[in-house]
Motif scaffolding. Structure first.
Motif, short mmCIF file in Angstrom:
data_model
loop_
_atom_site.label_atom_id
_atom_site.label_comp_id
_atom_site.label_asym_id
_atom_site.label_seq_id
_atom_site.Cartn_x
_atom_site.Cartn_y
_atom_site.Cartn_z
N LEU A 119 43.24 -43.60 -110.46
CA LEU A 119 43.33 -44.76 -111.20
C LEU A 119 42.18 -45.64 -111.28
O LEU A 119 41.53 -45.89 -112.26
CB LEU A 119 44.80 -45.27 -111.29
N PRO A 120 41.84 -46.44 -110.31
CA PRO A 120 40.40 -47.03 -110.00
C PRO A 120 39.38 -46.49 -110.46
O PRO A 120 38.49 -46.97 -111.09
CB PRO A 120 40.71 -47.65 -108.79
N GLY A 121 39.37 -44.96 -109.93
CA GLY A 121 38.15 -44.30 -110.34
C GLY A 121 37.55 -44.36 -111.85
O GLY A 121 36.65 -44.27 -112.09
N LEU A 122 38.98 -43.83 -112.35
CA LEU A 122 38.95 -43.60 -113.99
C LEU A 122 38.56 -44.78 -114.73
O LEU A 122 37.74 -45.00 -115.72
CB LEU A 122 40.38 -43.04 -114.41
N LEU A 123 39.19 -46.13 -114.05
CA LEU A 123 38.73 -47.42 -114.66
C LEU A 123 37.40 -47.80 -114.58
O LEU A 123 36.66 -48.15 -115.60
CB LEU A 123 39.93 -48.29 -114.16
N LEU A 124 36.81 -47.43 -113.45
CA LEU A 124 35.39 -47.93 -113.22
C LEU A 124 34.63 -46.68 -113.88
O LEU A 124 33.46 -47.21 -114.62
CB LEU A 124 35.08 -47.36 -111.61
N LEU A 125 34.66 -45.56 -114.03
CA LEU A 125 34.12 -44.63 -114.91
C LEU A 125 34.10 -44.76 -116.33
O LEU A 125 32.98 -44.69 -117.00
CB LEU A 125 34.65 -43.18 -114.77
N SER A 126 35.27 -45.43 -116.59
CA SER A 126 35.41 -45.80 -118.20
C SER A 126 34.71 -47.13 -118.59
O SER A 126 34.44 -47.25 -119.78
CB SER A 126 36.85 -45.63 -118.68
N SER A 128 32.80 -49.21 -116.69
CA SER A 128 31.63 -49.77 -116.18
C SER A 128 30.55 -49.61 -117.05
O SER A 128 30.53 -48.50 -117.50
CB SER A 128 31.26 -49.13 -114.83
N LYS A 129 29.58 -50.48 -117.17
CA LYS A 129 28.45 -50.46 -118.07
C LYS A 129 27.04 -49.96 -117.19
O LYS A 129 26.16 -49.31 -117.87
CB LYS A 129 28.28 -51.74 -118.81
N LYS A 130 27.12 -49.92 -116.12
CA LYS A 130 25.98 -49.68 -115.25
C LYS A 130 26.23 -48.37 -114.51
O LYS A 130 27.16 -47.96 -114.04
CB LYS A 130 25.63 -50.79 -114.26
N ARG A 131 25.21 -47.67 -114.32
CA ARG A 131 25.32 -46.23 -113.61
C ARG A 131 25.79 -46.33 -112.36
O ARG A 131 26.48 -45.29 -111.97
CB ARG A 131 23.70 -45.73 -113.68
N PRO A 132 25.56 -47.17 -111.63
CA PRO A 132 25.84 -47.29 -110.00
C PRO A 132 27.65 -47.42 -110.34
O PRO A 132 27.92 -46.46 -109.36
CB PRO A 132 25.29 -48.53 -109.55
N GLY A 133 28.07 -48.04 -110.88
CA GLY A 133 29.71 -48.30 -111.15
C GLY A 133 30.29 -47.14 -111.73
O GLY A 133 31.25 -46.68 -111.11
N ARG A 134 29.55 -46.44 -112.44
CA ARG A 134 30.25 -45.09 -113.12
C ARG A 134 30.20 -43.94 -112.09
O ARG A 134 31.03 -43.38 -111.81
CB ARG A 134 29.51 -44.67 -114.36
N THR A 135 28.97 -43.97 -111.43
CA THR A 135 29.02 -42.87 -110.23
C THR A 135 29.94 -43.03 -108.91
O THR A 135 30.48 -42.25 -108.62
CB THR A 135 27.54 -43.11 -109.59
N ALA A 136 30.25 -44.51 -108.84
CA ALA A 136 31.10 -44.91 -107.85
C ALA A 136 32.49 -44.36 -108.28
O ALA A 136 33.42 -44.05 -107.65
CB ALA A 136 31.08 -46.38 -107.35
N GLY A 137 32.82 -44.77 -109.66
CA GLY A 137 34.09 -44.32 -110.11
C GLY A 137 34.34 -42.92 -110.03
O GLY A 137 35.54 -42.28 -109.98
N ARG A 138 33.32 -42.26 -110.45
CA ARG A 138 33.35 -40.75 -110.54
C ARG A 138 33.52 -39.98 -109.07
O ARG A 138 34.42 -39.18 -108.85
CB ARG A 138 32.19 -40.04 -111.02
#
Length: 327
Positions: A119-126, A128-138
């Motif tokens: 769930l936190p990963g999906l929220l970060l991926l959805s 986050s506007k910056k690539r590092p945040g999306r990568t961490a979420g993924r």
């Protein structure tokens, strides 16, 4: 066994396996994006001696959660001249230790708590506007998905305890050669020793697989994982080929010794982890086997280097190719 029951078990098990393979590949990709350049720098900087190379291979494999990815990366660096061939041998040995961390994690029954990471990963991926945040979420989402997929495989396997035919077939895997052959074939087909070990550990947790059978399949999985690293050497030059051949030779010798000594090795595992459940015993067996193999091979790295160099000497750039005289 009713055909509808068979179908539902197969569909659930295959669904879990597909999700596992997807999660492993996406997790490795996300982690490489986070630490990719740092990994290359670490392999170049911390592989000057065999012990340091083993440590670097262990740490990097633990971070990337894939021994195959690390060994293939080492092969690519050797091919590019960024990593000396001798240094890569220690990395290969370290990768075999690092991959045992996964089996230890798989032995924990974390599937029902997978949503805590997903769930936190999906929220970060959805969000986050910056690539590092999306990568961490993924990475976080796929880490949770990894354990959820194993949970599905375990749930699919649970009903099999009621079928004597399945239990009889699984008991046959206690034969070391048969069990190792099954492990090698499964790993060759799905191209993931982690998936094979994950299934073995989950079957053991459900009471379907004994310790001797689990150890035999684990030995075969170690051999099956050589296929993708050997494929990675194709067209990459002799130095890269020698790294791949060292990985194959290391596994062949270790597995042969493991099969020959499987009875005393099983007794050792029981002595070390006799109080644990069978799933945890298999995870401990994986650690003991790989660490023992590395301890055996580490002093032999210089000898292995000389033998491989003598067998496949490097061709100097521009060296003429001698043709045999026609008869």
């Amino acid at each position: 066994m009713h055909s509808s029951s068979i179908l539902s078990i197969v569909l659930l098990a295959v669904s879990g396996l597909v999700l596992f393979l997807y999660a492993v590949s996406r997790l490795a990709l996300a982690l490489r994006q986070v630490v990719g350049e740092r990994v290359k720098n670490a392999l170049d900087r911390f592989t000057k001696t065999v012990p340091m190379a083993i440590l670097a291979g262990t740490v990097v494999t633990t971070l990337l959660d894939s021994s195959s990815v690390v060994i293939i990366l080492a092969i690519a660096l050797v091919s590019a001249g960024a990593l000396p061939f001798r240094n890569s041998l220690g990395v290969v040995l370290g990768a075999n230790i690092g991959t045992t961390i996964s089996s230890q994690l798989f032995a924990f029954d974390l599937g029902q708590y997978a949503v805590v990471a997903m769930l936190p990963g999906l929220l970060l991926l959805s969000l986050s506007k910056k690539r590092p945040g999306r990568t961490a979420g993924r990475a976080l989402f796929n880490f949770g998905l990894l354990f959820f997929s194993l949970f599905l495989i375990g749930e699919a396997a649970a009903p099999l305890k009621d079928y004597e035919g399945v239990q009889a077939w699984l008991l046959k895997l206690e034969n070391p050669v048969r069990g190792a052959g099954a492990g090698a074939l499964i790993t060759l087909l799905i191209q993931s020793s982690s998936a094979t070990l994950g299934m073995v550990i989950k079957l053991a947790a459900k009471g379907l697989l004994t310790l001797p059978a689990g150890i035999a399949v684990m030995l075969g999985a170690e051999l099956g994982t050589c296929s993708d690293t050997l494929l990675a050497t194709v067209g990459r030059g002799r130095a890269a080929l020698k790294t791949g051949l060292f990985h194959l030779g290391f596994n062949l010798v270790s597995i042969t010794l493991g099969l020959l000594l499987i009875a005393p090795f099983t007794a050792l595992v029981l002595r070390v982890a006799g109080q644990a459940d069978v799933a945890r015993q298999i995870a401990h067996a994986h650690v003991l086997f790989n660490v023992s193999g590395v301890l055996l091979f580490a002093p032999l790295v210089p000898l292995c280097q000389r033998l491989l160099d003598a067998w496949l000497p490097e061709q100097e750039p521009g060296a003429p190719v001698l043709a045999l005289p026609a008869r």
